[in-house]
Scaffold this motif. Structure first.
Motif, PDB file in Angstrom:
ATOM      1  N   PRO A  35       0.822  -1.223   0.000  1.00 27.18           N
ATOM      2  CA  PRO A  35       0.000   0.000   0.000  1.00 27.18           C
ATOM      3  C   PRO A  35       0.853   1.268   0.000  1.00 27.18           C
ATOM      4  O   PRO A  35       1.890   1.328   0.657  1.00 27.18           O
ATOM      5  N   ASP A  36       0.414   2.250  -0.779  1.00 25.19           N
ATOM      6  CA  ASP A  36       1.043   3.562  -0.703  1.00 25.19           C
ATOM      7  C   ASP A  36       0.566   4.259   0.580  1.00 25.19           C
ATOM      8  O   ASP A  36      -0.570   4.079   1.029  1.00 25.19           O
ATOM      9  N   TYR A  37       1.443   5.071   1.154  1.00 22.66           N
ATOM     10  CA  TYR A  37       1.155   5.665   2.461  1.00 22.66           C
ATOM     11  C   TYR A  37       0.297   6.904   2.348  1.00 22.66           C
ATOM     12  O   TYR A  37       0.497   7.753   1.484  1.00 22.66           O
ATOM     13  N   HIS A  38      -0.679   6.999   3.246  1.00 19.81           N
ATOM     14  CA  HIS A  38      -1.486   8.207   3.416  1.00 19.81           C
ATOM     15  C   HIS A  38      -1.531   8.508   4.912  1.00 19.81           C
ATOM     16  O   HIS A  38      -1.797   7.611   5.725  1.00 19.81           O
ATOM     17  N   ASN A 303       4.278   1.235   7.275  1.00 18.20           N
ATOM     18  CA  ASN A 303       3.474   1.017   6.074  1.00 18.20           C
ATOM     19  C   ASN A 303       4.339   0.514   4.920  1.00 18.20           C
ATOM     20  O   ASN A 303       3.953  -0.404   4.185  1.00 18.20           O
ATOM     21  N   ALA A 304       5.512   1.100   4.757  1.00 21.24           N
ATOM     22  CA  ALA A 304       6.401   0.677   3.666  1.00 21.24           C
ATOM     23  C   ALA A 304       6.869  -0.759   3.847  1.00 21.24           C
ATOM     24  O   ALA A 304       7.069  -1.490   2.868  1.00 21.24           O
ATOM     25  N   LEU A 305       7.037  -1.191   5.086  1.00 27.43           N
ATOM     26  CA  LEU A 305       7.506  -2.562   5.335  1.00 27.43           C
ATOM     27  C   LEU A 305       6.463  -3.604   4.956  1.00 27.43           C
ATOM     28  O   LEU A 305       6.815  -4.772   4.727  1.00 27.43           O
ATOM     29  N   ALA A 364       3.563  -7.323   9.662  1.00 32.73           N
ATOM     30  CA  ALA A 364       3.821  -5.950   9.209  1.00 32.73           C
ATOM     31  C   ALA A 364       2.561  -5.108   9.259  1.00 32.73           C
ATOM     32  O   ALA A 364       2.592  -3.934   9.647  1.00 32.73           O
ATOM     33  N   GLN A 365       1.425  -5.710   8.872  1.00 33.07           N
ATOM     34  CA  GLN A 365       0.163  -4.966   8.910  1.00 33.07           C
ATOM     35  C   GLN A 365      -0.240  -4.643  10.350  1.00 33.07           C
ATOM     36  O   GLN A 365      -0.709  -3.537  10.640  1.00 33.07           O
ATOM     37  N   ALA A 366      -0.037  -5.599  11.251  1.00 28.69           N
ATOM     38  CA  ALA A 366      -0.369  -5.353  12.656  1.00 28.69           C
ATOM     39  C   ALA A 366       0.539  -4.284  13.251  1.00 28.69           C
ATOM     40  O   ALA A 366       0.091  -3.440  14.045  1.00 28.69           O
ATOM     41  N   THR A 367       1.819  -4.305  12.870  1.00 26.33           N
ATOM     42  CA  THR A 367       2.747  -3.279  13.348  1.00 26.33           C
ATOM     43  C   THR A 367       2.311  -1.895  12.877  1.00 26.33           C
ATOM     44  O   THR A 367       2.352  -0.923  13.640  1.00 26.33           O
ATOM     45  N   TYR A 368       1.888  -1.816  11.614  1.00 24.78           N
ATOM     46  CA  TYR A 368       1.406  -0.536  11.083  1.00 24.78           C
ATOM     47  C   TYR A 368       0.181  -0.061  11.854  1.00 24.78           C
ATOM     48  O   TYR A 368       0.091   1.109  12.254  1.00 24.78           O
ATOM     49  N   ASP A 369      -0.792  -0.965  12.081  1.00 28.14           N
ATOM     50  CA  ASP A 369      -1.996  -0.590  12.826  1.00 28.14           C
ATOM     51  C   ASP A 369      -1.639  -0.106  14.235  1.00 28.14           C
ATOM     52  O   ASP A 369      -2.226   0.853  14.747  1.00 28.14           O
ATOM     53  N   GLU A 370      -0.678  -0.772  14.860  1.00 24.81           N
ATOM     54  CA  GLU A 370      -0.237  -0.368  16.191  1.00 24.81           C
ATOM     55  C   GLU A 370       0.401   1.018  16.155  1.00 24.81           C
ATOM     56  O   GLU A 370       0.141   1.864  17.030  1.00 24.81           O
ATOM     57  N   ASP A 371       1.222   1.281  15.135  1.00 32.47           N
ATOM     58  CA  ASP A 371       1.884   2.583  15.027  1.00 32.47           C
ATOM     59  C   ASP A 371       0.890   3.693  14.708  1.00 32.47           C
ATOM     60  O   ASP A 371       1.061   4.831  15.171  1.00 32.47           O
ATOM     61  N   VAL A 372      -0.137   3.383  13.921  1.00 34.41           N
ATOM     62  CA  VAL A 372      -1.183   4.377  13.656  1.00 34.41           C
ATOM     63  C   VAL A 372      -1.913   4.733  14.952  1.00 34.41           C
ATOM     64  O   VAL A 372      -2.185   5.909  15.238  1.00 34.41           O
TER      65      VAL A 372
END
Length: 472
Positions: A35-38, A303-305, A364-372
């Protein structure tokens, strides 16, 4: 002796060979999976609760220059000198700066993965009749077909920006902590002087009470009360002196020197300044708060990861080229008849991994959700911190007005008692008691003014570095 020209020629041959491979496959590497980052959406209030209608968010103004030297608004050269020393020598800042350089180096290392690897190896063999020279050049390139390397670079850049924000946050935190400790010292300077005056006055009251007890005009209870009052002042004096010494030690460490190397002379005439807070502040103030920026950039890196892990589902294309040249005359070492090159692509794909790649993507998706979630929490916390600072400032200002009124009234009362003492209608003990009351009122006012100055520093920190327009 081997000719250095031979090495360069071998590398040149390898580079030309890899260039051909690069041209043949470059068109394949235009996509990047994942996914591209927003930037995650966050709720931004239109005004601050504790500021009423007088202090609200304004539209961002990109042309507005915000000073990073917010401490200059306090117009205290010694404070500015100490903050400057801390920004130059503090070890926490040095550590954060090193972490930022490490993040930048990581980006550079990731970027190098986009380019071919070239090398050369040379050897010589000897016989009774000939001397043969061999130069082996090789090149390899793993084509970034699915954008894994580019996503890794994207993540690394975001991490570097997060590290940069962390560095800015460390600088802001160190400067704010130093300013808070400095104002605490100035508050304690005056408190210690007032307590010493109280000690002297209470000592005189205690002596009068002892005399009165001997004469039968005072009770043992009166004496015990006078003794307790005196000892309480002595105890408070020790607490204040300890606090001042420890604040001085803390400032020494913040400026990167041993505590024994720093002394701050007392200032009994110190006047606390409170920089004027404008009624309208740009919303960009909170957007530049370092911890908020760092949290947002961390989410971007995560997100990039996701793309990096998704690219593992696709095959890797590895181009390799190597050549061997042989001749017994250095001058013709790299002439066409002696060059032998081979070029071959290698396509590799994992067929079964027991679900490891799927798990890596989910991780990676869970890490992104956690960081958001952490980013949104950082934004909410930032607004909470500002509301807390505004609440503190509002109530401290009212408290200052009240203590200022009390102090002025007690000055008038002392003048009245002093006049009565002169006229013989009041006792010395009454005059001394009123002196203690006035000193206590002055201390309460001084402590509130010091708290106001420190609360102002807290607002600066919570807004991400001040609101004053830069004069430089």
């Amino acid at each position: 002796m081997k000719s250095p020209i031979g090495y360069r020629s071998a590398v040149s041959v390898g580079m030309r060979c890899c260039a051909c491979a690069l041209g043949a496959t470059l068109w394949l590497s235009g996509c990047a999976v994942g996914p591209d980052y927003h930037q995650p959406a966050v709720a931004i209030p239109t005004q601050f609760k504790e500021a009423g209608t007088q202090w609200r968010l304004a539209a961002p103004n990109p042309q507005a220059s915000l000073s990073t030297r917010w401490w200059d608004a306090y117009d205290d050269p010694e404070l500015s000198r100490l903050v400057h020393a801390a920004l130059q020598s503090n070890q926490s800042i040095a550590g954060a700066a090193a972490a930022y350089r490490l993040a930048q180096a990581t980006v550079a290392a990731d970027r190098a993965s986009l380019f071919p690897t070239l090398g050369v190896d040379a050897s010589a063999s000897h016989s009774s009749s000939t001397t043969a020279e061999y130069a082996k050049a090789y090149a390899s390139w793993e084509v970034d077909l699915w954008g894994a390397v580019r996503r890794q670079i994207e993540s690394g850049k975001a991490n570097a920006q997060s590290a940069d924000a962390t560095l800015a946050g460390e600088r802001l935190s160190i400067a704010a902590t130093l300013a808070t400790d400095y104002f605490d010292i100035r508050q304690l300077d005056i408190d210690i002087d007032l307590l010493r005056q109280q000690e002297a006055v209470n000592g005189r009251i205690l002596a009068i009470t002892r005399t009165a007890l001997a004469q039968g005009t005072a009770s043992q209870v009166d004496l015990l009360y006078a003794q307790d009052t005196q000892e309480a002042v002595v105890a408070n004096l020790q607490i204040s002196q300890t606090s001042r010494e420890q604040d001085e030690h803390a400032i020494a460490v913040l400026t990167g020197v041993p505590p024994a190397s720093l002394s701050i002379a007392p200032r009994l005439d110190y006047v606390f300044r409170e920089p004027e807070v404008p009624s309208v502040l740009p919303s960009a103030l909170l957007e530049r708060r370092p911890d908020v920026v760092s949290a947002e950039r961390t989410a971007a890196a995560a997100n990039a990861l996701i793309g990096v892990e998704k690219a593992a589902f696709f095959p890797d294309l590895d181009l390799r080229a190597q050549g061997l040249v042989q001749h017994n005359t250095f001058a013709t070492l790299f002439s066409l008849p002696t060059r032998m090159w081979s070029l071959g692509p290698s396509l590799a794909a994992t067929l079964f991994d027991g679900g490891a790649r799927v798990a890596a993507v989910h991780k990676a998706q869970a890490t992104y959700d956690e960081d958001v979630a952490s980013y949104r929490e950082a934004v909410l916390t930032a607004f909470q911190n500002v509301e807390d600072s505004l609440s503190s400032l509002n109530h401290l200002r009212q408290q200052e007005h009240a203590f200022a009124d009390i102090y002025q009234r007690n000055r008038q009362l002392l003048e009245s008692v002093a006049a009565q003492l002169t006229a013989g209608t009041a006792s010395e003990q009454s005059d001394l008691t009123q002196q203690v009351t006035l000193l206590t009122a002055r201390q309460n006012l001084n402590d509130t003014q010091g708290a106001l100055a420190k609360s102002g520093v807290g607002l600066v920190k919570n807004l991400g570095g001040g609101w004053m327009s830069s004069k430089s």
